[in-house]
Design a protein around this motif. Sequence first.
Motif, PDB file in Angstrom:
ATOM      1  N   LYS A  93       0.824  -1.212   0.000  1.00  0.00           N
ATOM      2  CA  LYS A  93       0.000   0.000   0.000  1.00  0.00           C
ATOM      3  C   LYS A  93       0.858   1.263   0.000  1.00  0.00           C
ATOM      4  CE  LYS A  93      -3.812  -2.389   2.274  1.00  0.00           C
ATOM      5  NZ  LYS A  93      -4.501  -2.714   3.537  1.00  0.00           N
ATOM      6  N   LEU A  94       2.089   1.144   0.517  1.00  0.00           N
ATOM      7  CA  LEU A  94       3.009   2.281   0.477  1.00  0.00           C
ATOM      8  C   LEU A  94       3.380   2.645  -0.955  1.00  0.00           C
ATOM      9  CD1 LEU A  94       5.433   1.343   3.406  1.00  0.00           C
ATOM     10  CD2 LEU A  94       3.710   3.163   3.392  1.00  0.00           C
ATOM     11  N   VAL A  95       3.520   1.642  -1.812  1.00  0.00           N
ATOM     12  CA  VAL A  95       3.831   1.892  -3.223  1.00  0.00           C
ATOM     13  C   VAL A  95       2.663   2.604  -3.893  1.00  0.00           C
ATOM     14  CG1 VAL A  95       4.365   0.791  -5.434  1.00  0.00           C
ATOM     15  CG2 VAL A  95       5.364  -0.107  -3.315  1.00  0.00           C
ATOM     16  N   THR A  96       1.447   2.126  -3.621  1.00  0.00           N
ATOM     17  CA  THR A  96       0.247   2.745  -4.197  1.00  0.00           C
ATOM     18  C   THR A  96       0.119   4.199  -3.755  1.00  0.00           C
ATOM     19  OG1 THR A  96      -0.823   0.573  -4.051  1.00  0.00           O
ATOM     20  CG2 THR A  96      -2.245   2.475  -4.477  1.00  0.00           C
ATOM     21  N   ALA A  97       0.284   4.438  -2.462  1.00  0.00           N
ATOM     22  CA  ALA A  97       0.160   5.796  -1.926  1.00  0.00           C
ATOM     23  C   ALA A  97       1.256   6.709  -2.471  1.00  0.00           C
ATOM     24  CB  ALA A  97       0.215   5.750  -0.403  1.00  0.00           C
TER      25      ALA A  97
ATOM     26  N   THR B  21      -3.192  14.831   1.158  1.00  0.00           N
ATOM     27  CA  THR B  21      -3.197  14.274   2.515  1.00  0.00           C
ATOM     28  C   THR B  21      -4.394  14.745   3.334  1.00  0.00           C
ATOM     29  OG1 THR B  21      -1.809  16.092   3.292  1.00  0.00           O
ATOM     30  CG2 THR B  21      -0.694  14.078   2.552  1.00  0.00           C
ATOM     31  N   THR B  22      -5.126  15.740   2.820  1.00  0.00           N
ATOM     32  CA  THR B  22      -6.232  16.301   3.608  1.00  0.00           C
ATOM     33  C   THR B  22      -7.602  15.807   3.159  1.00  0.00           C
ATOM     34  OG1 THR B  22      -6.269  18.243   2.151  1.00  0.00           O
ATOM     35  CG2 THR B  22      -4.935  18.377   4.162  1.00  0.00           C
ATOM     36  N   GLU B  23      -7.709  15.312   1.945  1.00  0.00           N
ATOM     37  CA  GLU B  23      -9.025  14.875   1.462  1.00  0.00           C
ATOM     38  C   GLU B  23      -9.464  13.585   2.153  1.00  0.00           C
ATOM     39  OE1 GLU B  23      -9.364  13.123  -2.539  1.00  0.00           O
ATOM     40  OE2 GLU B  23      -7.190  13.453  -2.727  1.00  0.00           O
ATOM     41  N   HIS B  24     -10.770  13.334   2.104  1.00  0.00           N
ATOM     42  CA  HIS B  24     -11.347  12.157   2.738  1.00  0.00           C
ATOM     43  C   HIS B  24     -11.889  11.185   1.687  1.00  0.00           C
ATOM     44  CE1 HIS B  24     -11.103  14.761   6.241  1.00  0.00           C
ATOM     45  NE2 HIS B  24     -11.353  13.696   7.006  1.00  0.00           N
ATOM     46  N   PHE B  25     -11.668   9.906   1.948  1.00  0.00           N
ATOM     47  CA  PHE B  25     -12.171   8.847   1.073  1.00  0.00           C
ATOM     48  C   PHE B  25     -13.297   8.112   1.791  1.00  0.00           C
ATOM     49  CE2 PHE B  25      -7.895   9.717  -0.262  1.00  0.00           C
ATOM     50  CZ  PHE B  25      -7.913   9.587  -1.646  1.00  0.00           C
ATOM     51  N   ASN B  26     -14.268   7.673   1.005  1.00  0.00           N
ATOM     52  CA  ASN B  26     -15.427   6.975   1.561  1.00  0.00           C
ATOM     53  C   ASN B  26     -15.010   5.596   2.079  1.00  0.00           C
ATOM     54  OD1 ASN B  26     -17.901   5.844   2.171  1.00  0.00           O
ATOM     55  ND2 ASN B  26     -18.902   6.544   0.285  1.00  0.00           N
ATOM     56  N   GLY B  27     -15.257   5.356   3.354  1.00  0.00           N
ATOM     57  CA  GLY B  27     -14.920   4.064   3.952  1.00  0.00           C
ATOM     58  C   GLY B  27     -15.991   3.016   3.770  1.00  0.00           C
TER      59      GLY B  27
ATOM     60  N   SER C 102     -15.339   7.641   6.755  1.00  0.00           N
ATOM     61  CA  SER C 102     -14.435   8.352   5.856  1.00  0.00           C
ATOM     62  C   SER C 102     -13.011   8.215   6.382  1.00  0.00           C
ATOM     63  CB  SER C 102     -14.818   9.824   5.732  1.00  0.00           C
ATOM     64  OG  SER C 102     -14.609  10.496   6.962  1.00  0.00           O
ATOM     65  N   LEU C 103     -12.042   8.338   5.458  1.00  0.00           N
ATOM     66  CA  LEU C 103     -10.637   8.123   5.807  1.00  0.00           C
ATOM     67  C   LEU C 103      -9.740   9.092   5.044  1.00  0.00           C
ATOM     68  CD1 LEU C 103     -10.753   4.259   5.317  1.00  0.00           C
ATOM     69  CD2 LEU C 103     -10.270   5.314   7.517  1.00  0.00           C
ATOM     70  N   THR C 104      -8.770   9.691   5.737  1.00  0.00           N
ATOM     71  CA  THR C 104      -7.718  10.435   5.041  1.00  0.00           C
ATOM     72  C   THR C 104      -6.662   9.435   4.584  1.00  0.00           C
ATOM     73  OG1 THR C 104      -6.424  10.771   7.051  1.00  0.00           O
ATOM     74  CG2 THR C 104      -8.095  12.449   6.509  1.00  0.00           C
ATOM     75  N   LEU C 105      -5.727   9.896   3.772  1.00  0.00           N
ATOM     76  CA  LEU C 105      -4.672   9.001   3.298  1.00  0.00           C
ATOM     77  C   LEU C 105      -3.854   8.465   4.475  1.00  0.00           C
ATOM     78  CD1 LEU C 105      -3.270   7.711   0.874  1.00  0.00           C
ATOM     79  CD2 LEU C 105      -1.782   9.726   0.744  1.00  0.00           C
ATOM     80  N   GLY C 106      -3.584   9.328   5.443  1.00  0.00           N
ATOM     81  CA  GLY C 106      -2.843   8.881   6.623  1.00  0.00           C
ATOM     82  C   GLY C 106      -3.587   7.807   7.385  1.00  0.00           C
ATOM     83  N   GLU C 107      -4.904   7.953   7.497  1.00  0.00           N
ATOM     84  CA  GLU C 107      -5.715   6.957   8.203  1.00  0.00           C
ATOM     85  C   GLU C 107      -5.808   5.658   7.407  1.00  0.00           C
ATOM     86  OE1 GLU C 107      -8.757   9.904  10.668  1.00  0.00           O
ATOM     87  OE2 GLU C 107      -9.208   9.369   8.589  1.00  0.00           O
ATOM     88  N   ILE C 108      -5.818   5.777   6.086  1.00  0.00           N
ATOM     89  CA  ILE C 108      -5.829   4.570   5.242  1.00  0.00           C
ATOM     90  C   ILE C 108      -4.596   3.717   5.527  1.00  0.00           C
ATOM     91  CG2 ILE C 108      -5.563   3.755   2.857  1.00  0.00           C
ATOM     92  CD1 ILE C 108      -7.356   6.096   1.997  1.00  0.00           C
ATOM     93  N   LEU C 109      -3.439   4.387   5.626  1.00  0.00           N
ATOM     94  CA  LEU C 109      -2.199   3.656   5.896  1.00  0.00           C
ATOM     95  C   LEU C 109      -2.153   3.157   7.337  1.00  0.00           C
ATOM     96  CD1 LEU C 109       0.357   5.932   4.001  1.00  0.00           C
ATOM     97  CD2 LEU C 109      -0.607   3.754   3.235  1.00  0.00           C
TER      98      LEU C 109
ATOM     99  N   LEU D 218       5.286  10.933   2.848  1.00  0.00           N
ATOM    100  CA  LEU D 218       5.027   9.543   3.263  1.00  0.00           C
ATOM    101  C   LEU D 218       5.626   9.255   4.632  1.00  0.00           C
ATOM    102  CD1 LEU D 218       3.616   7.055   1.956  1.00  0.00           C
ATOM    103  CD2 LEU D 218       3.906   8.988   0.418  1.00  0.00           C
ATOM    104  N   LEU D 219       6.829   9.758   4.870  1.00  0.00           N
ATOM    105  CA  LEU D 219       7.464   9.530   6.172  1.00  0.00           C
ATOM    106  C   LEU D 219       6.660  10.189   7.289  1.00  0.00           C
ATOM    107  CD1 LEU D 219      11.249  10.005   5.284  1.00  0.00           C
ATOM    108  CD2 LEU D 219      10.014   7.867   5.650  1.00  0.00           C
ATOM    109  N   ASP D 220       6.131  11.382   7.016  1.00  0.00           N
ATOM    110  CA  ASP D 220       5.297  12.061   8.017  1.00  0.00           C
ATOM    111  C   ASP D 220       4.024  11.261   8.293  1.00  0.00           C
ATOM    112  OD1 ASP D 220       7.082  14.128   8.299  1.00  0.00           O
ATOM    113  OD2 ASP D 220       6.083  15.430   6.829  1.00  0.00           O
ATOM    114  N   LEU D 221       3.425  10.702   7.238  1.00  0.00           N
ATOM    115  CA  LEU D 221       2.191   9.932   7.410  1.00  0.00           C
ATOM    116  C   LEU D 221       2.425   8.644   8.197  1.00  0.00           C
ATOM    117  CD1 LEU D 221       0.542  10.257   3.862  1.00  0.00           C
ATOM    118  CD2 LEU D 221      -0.098  11.463   5.960  1.00  0.00           C
ATOM    119  N   MET D 222       3.644   8.102   8.118  1.00  0.00           N
ATOM    120  CA  MET D 222       3.930   6.833   8.798  1.00  0.00           C
ATOM    121  C   MET D 222       4.406   7.021  10.234  1.00  0.00           C
ATOM    122  SD  MET D 222       5.602   4.328   5.906  1.00  0.00           S
ATOM    123  CE  MET D 222       6.899   5.447   5.378  1.00  0.00           C
TER     124      MET D 222
END
Length: 455
Positions: free
Chosen positions: A280-284, A295-301, A321-328, A450-454
Amino acid sequence: MKFRTKVVVLMVMAGFLSVSFRLLDVQFLNRSLYQSASLKEHQRFLRIHGERGIILDRLGQTLVSNHEVASLVADPILFRARLSPANVASRLSPILGVSPRHIAFLLKKKAHFVWVRHGLTPEQVQWFRSHAIPGFFVAEEEKRFYPGGISPRSVLGATGTDNSGVSGLEKRYDGFLSGRSGGRILEVSARGRSYFSRDQVSIQGLRGDSVYTTLDGPLQRYAQNTLDEQVEAFDAEGGVVLVMDPWTGRILVMATNNRKMGSGVNPATSMVYEPGSVFKLVTASAALNERRVTTTEHFNGHDGVFYIPGGALHDDEPSGSLTLGEILAKSSNIGISQVGLRLGPSLFYKYIRSFGFGQKTGLDFPGESAGIVHPPSRWSHRSIYSISMGQEVGVTPLQIVTAVSAIANGGHLMKPYLVSKITDGEGHTVYQREPSEVRKVISAGTSRTLLDLMR
């Protein structure tokens, strides 16, 4: 009477002249020919491989060295001139722990030299030296040993009966590690007994080169011991611990346990598997680098259930809903599949290949697999969802480590390597390896995000 005397005298003179001419032929006219024949009959040249080079870790500590062991050698041609192979084979079988059939097979060879048994015990050595069977002798040969305490199965590899490399680094760098052969003259007595002449000068072989690896000896030992304990505790099929310096590509640890995979397999470089959530890190990374997501938008969970062509995706932790950080952070299959959709098959495939999947990394180690990555033309309607979360692709542990290292180091895909330099017997460097970048995969900004999100 005088006639008889003359005949006798003539016969004696003829015999004397015949012997004289024979002596003249042997001593002067064809001296070198007869000397050569005599040496061929009473001397054998025992080829001795030059001492194999050592393998060291990055700190200069020895991981692999040599020690001498006693082994049994035979001269079948000399032996058969005096004894019966079948009788002696039956006698030696219980002493050597080798079947009489195999011993007899060796003794029937049309050769002056065969190895009968490698690695004799002290008791076996004493027995053969005290019995002195014609055509047999005890010889010293080199065997590898591991003062660093690192199991050879992990990465160092093994050598064969002739001390040449057959796996791992021993095989990959065999041309450097192998020494130049020398030898000793083996004297054969009139009774067929073999011995080394103290007066005979040996031909000294040359030691092989010293190979300096990138491995950290203490870390390698700790990782290997811990891995072995955990595989045993959980009755696992095996496992891998890989540690790579992200900025250089140096492999610091390559510990493996393939308890149920077969001894000839190194899972770190050859085991192909579906990576799952780590992908999933490659996809992101690809979506962020192409600015298809923020990094701020929300995706439908979809509250944990997302219907796709041919089935449905599920999350262990349902979300609205999920942000990219929450998805990871939550490892959301539903969220990351929507990120993959933003890329589309062609662009997503380009990044998968750019990160090094579906191709060998070029590690200086034998038996590496390229993994499995199908082009978009072979994808189904479900593939982009599956691949986004690490399914429908086959990778090796080494490919995952190099890809994640690129995310960590600012976007540089580094070529991994295990050997940093090689020196000859006089300490001169004959090979030097420097870090090498394969390509730039993502921007430094994407890497930092990505490092900040992880964190």
